[in-house]
Design a protein around this motif. Structure first.
Motif, PDB file in Angstrom:
ATOM      1  N   TYR A 221      46.730   3.834  40.780  1.00  0.00           N
ATOM      2  CA  TYR A 221      46.963   2.742  39.822  1.00  0.00           C
ATOM      3  C   TYR A 221      46.026   1.418  39.945  1.00  0.00           C
ATOM      4  O   TYR A 221      45.734   1.102  38.896  1.00  0.00           O
ATOM      5  CB  TYR A 221      48.442   2.134  40.210  1.00  0.00           C
ATOM      6  N   PHE A 222      45.502   1.404  41.255  1.00  0.00           N
ATOM      7  CA  PHE A 222      44.474   0.351  41.268  1.00  0.00           C
ATOM      8  C   PHE A 222      43.034   0.706  40.858  1.00  0.00           C
ATOM      9  O   PHE A 222      42.090  -0.028  40.556  1.00  0.00           O
ATOM     10  CB  PHE A 222      44.258  -0.126  42.854  1.00  0.00           C
ATOM     11  N   GLY A 225      43.097   0.035  37.456  1.00  0.00           N
ATOM     12  CA  GLY A 225      43.262  -1.300  37.206  1.00  0.00           C
ATOM     13  C   GLY A 225      41.576  -1.801  37.603  1.00  0.00           C
ATOM     14  O   GLY A 225      41.040  -2.798  36.799  1.00  0.00           O
ATOM     15  N   ILE A 238      44.469  -7.543  39.449  1.00  0.00           N
ATOM     16  CA  ILE A 238      45.491  -6.464  38.896  1.00  0.00           C
ATOM     17  C   ILE A 238      46.635  -6.620  40.252  1.00  0.00           C
ATOM     18  O   ILE A 238      46.265  -6.706  41.486  1.00  0.00           O
ATOM     19  CB  ILE A 238      44.984  -5.046  39.123  1.00  0.00           C
ATOM     20  N   SER A 240      50.346  -5.265  41.813  1.00  0.00           N
ATOM     21  CA  SER A 240      51.348  -4.179  42.009  1.00  0.00           C
ATOM     22  C   SER A 240      52.739  -4.302  42.023  1.00  0.00           C
ATOM     23  O   SER A 240      53.678  -3.691  42.270  1.00  0.00           O
ATOM     24  CB  SER A 240      50.867  -3.282  43.388  1.00  0.00           C
ATOM     25  N   LEU A 256      52.878  -1.240  31.698  1.00  0.00           N
ATOM     26  CA  LEU A 256      52.335  -2.334  32.219  1.00  0.00           C
ATOM     27  C   LEU A 256      52.510  -3.469  31.476  1.00  0.00           C
ATOM     28  O   LEU A 256      52.583  -3.356  30.127  1.00  0.00           O
ATOM     29  CB  LEU A 256      51.017  -1.957  32.658  1.00  0.00           C
ATOM     30  N   ILE A 291      47.713  -8.583  35.563  1.00  0.00           N
ATOM     31  CA  ILE A 291      48.331  -7.067  35.058  1.00  0.00           C
ATOM     32  C   ILE A 291      49.340  -6.881  36.140  1.00  0.00           C
ATOM     33  O   ILE A 291      49.091  -6.805  37.245  1.00  0.00           O
ATOM     34  CB  ILE A 291      47.325  -6.035  34.876  1.00  0.00           C
ATOM     35  N   TRP A 328      47.304   8.136  36.435  1.00  0.00           N
ATOM     36  CA  TRP A 328      46.776   6.874  35.601  1.00  0.00           C
ATOM     37  C   TRP A 328      45.317   7.415  35.000  1.00  0.00           C
ATOM     38  O   TRP A 328      44.800   6.786  33.954  1.00  0.00           O
ATOM     39  CB  TRP A 328      46.501   6.016  36.664  1.00  0.00           C
TER      40      TRP A 328
END
Length: 434
Positions: A221-222, A225, A238, A240, A256, A291, A328
């Protein structure tokens, strides 16, 4: 009579001569046969000897063939082993070169103080998903203070780097009654971020606290991001976290949003942004946004800490931690770019059915699909939020999770509820709607 006697003798002589001749002939024949037999026996013996020699040679050749076959087989095995070894070395060489050339995505820093048991739970959660991305996401533990248990716990893990912040300066609060702990935490954050950005030269830093667990797709995810941070300078960080990420308010792990509200609790910042924030350590958005996911990628289990358990039972404990391994890298996140998201979000708001008056929860229950509800001001928003059970709190003039004054959450699992501010439709470019 004498004549017959003479003739008989003559005949007898002839018989004797014939007998002798026969005997001589027989003897000669026997001699020839014996010689022939001897010759035949010798020939047979010679033939047998030759056959033995041939048999011995064949046996030796067969043994040699077996030996050669075994030798060939061993050589083939050795060649196969060498080929596999070469391929393995080539792969390792490629990986090594790739690793040497690949810059980390972000450093991950766990902010700790005096909760060794909490820290251990956080580290174990991170390491559960970290081994395959260790080079992309180096881990640090930054301890504020000198608690020996925390220090020992951090140093017991080879997979991370320990740094320590010692601050003995007195704290002066700006307003009466403020918690000193928040000022000390802010100092620790500034020191740790300066260390990672300026001393260790990282381009991005993910900040976690020592009372968090992470989702299976946290690192992916990151990493996705990070691409958004690089492309869109209107994104400040960004996150979580979703403040309204309780189980009853979320559904889609792929969704998101952009938000004007800083979510915190597991977030990634890029160096250019820290260059602006570090000198004064003040939150200055400059119109930038954050985000955040619909379903949280971190879970906060810290009931005991500097916040004294504020909000824990009602808002933190029921948070849903994502358990879906989202790919992702295959996701198209271009809809989150500033120029696209306004229209993307406005379309969702426009398509929602408007609701008015009282009994809004009941009315929402009786509608199929998304709904939108307008609020007049902060007080009105808090009354509506209380009815649905979402976060009521505002900060810096906006409610938690809001984008253009709109707060969105799930109701009855699937349908979305949009709480729309007095100026939200105008900010979203929506006209002729009430």
């Amino acid at each position: 009579m004498a004549r017959w006697s003479c003739d008989f003798r003559y005949l007898l002589i002839l018989v004797v001569i014939g007998f002798i001749y026969t005997q001589v002939k027989l003897f000669a024949t026997q001699s020839e046969y014996a010689e022939a037999l001897e010759t035949a026996v010798e020939a047979e013996n010679h033939c047998r000897n030759q056959m033995r020699l041939l048999i011995d040679q064949i046996s030796m050749n067969q043994e040699n063939i077996v030996v050669l076959e075994e030798k060939v087989k061993r050589q083939e095995q050795e060649c196969e082993h060498l080929r596999a070894l070469v391929q393995d070395l080539e792969k390792k060489g490629v990986r090594s070169l790739t690793r040497e050339e690949q810059a980390p995505v972000a450093a991950v820093v766990i902010m700790a103080c005096n909760r060794a048991d909490y820290l251990e739970r956080t580290i174990k959660s991170i390491l559960k998903y970290h081994s395959f991305v260790a080079l992309k996401f180096p881990i640090f533990v930054s301890q504020d203070g000198s608690n020996s248990d925390v220090r020992a716990k951090a140093l017991s893990y080879d997979q991370l780097t320990y740094i320590q912040h010692l601050d003995y300066e007195p704290v002066r609060t700006e307003r009466p009654g403020e918690l000193i702990a928040y000022y000390k935490i802010a100092r620790h954050y500034k020191w740790a971020m300066d260390q990672l950005f300026y001393k260790h030269k990282f381009n991005r830093v993910i900040i976690l606290e020592d009372d968090m667990e992470i989702a299976p797709d946290f690192f992916d995810y990151f990493e996705a991001g990070a691409g958004l941070l690089d492309k869109d300078k209107s994104i400040m960080a960004i996150s979580s976290w979703n403040d309204n990420g309780q189980k009853q308010f979320v559904h889609d792990p792929y969704m998101l949003y952009r938000s004007d509200f800083f979510p915190g609790l597991g977030w990634m910042l890029a160096k250019p942004t820290w260059d602006e924030l570090s000198p004064k350590l003040q939150e200055n958005h400059k119109g930038r946004q954050f985000i955040r996911p619909e379903v949280c990628r971190t879970y906060n289990f810290g009931e005991h800490g500097s916040s004294l358990g504020q909000f824990f039972q009602q808002y933190l404990k029921p948070i849903k931690l994502n358990d879906v391994k989202v790919d992702w890298k295959s996701m198209n996140l271009s809809y989150l770019m500033e120029d696209k998201f306004v229209k993307h979000f406005a379309d969702m708001v426009k398509n929602a059915k408007p609701l008015y008056g009282s009994d809004l929860v009941l009315k929402t229950n009786n509608v199929d699909g998304d709904v939108r509800i307008k609020y007049k001001d902060q007080s009105h928003f808090e009354k509506i939020a209380q009815q649905f059970g979402i976060f009521e709190e505002w900060k810096d003039g906006i409610p938690r999770t809001a984008y253009k004054g709109v707060v969105v959450f799930r109701h009855q699992t699937l349908k979305r509820v949009f709480l729309v501010g007095p100026d939200s439709l105008h900010q979203l470019g929506i006209q002729n709607l009430v």
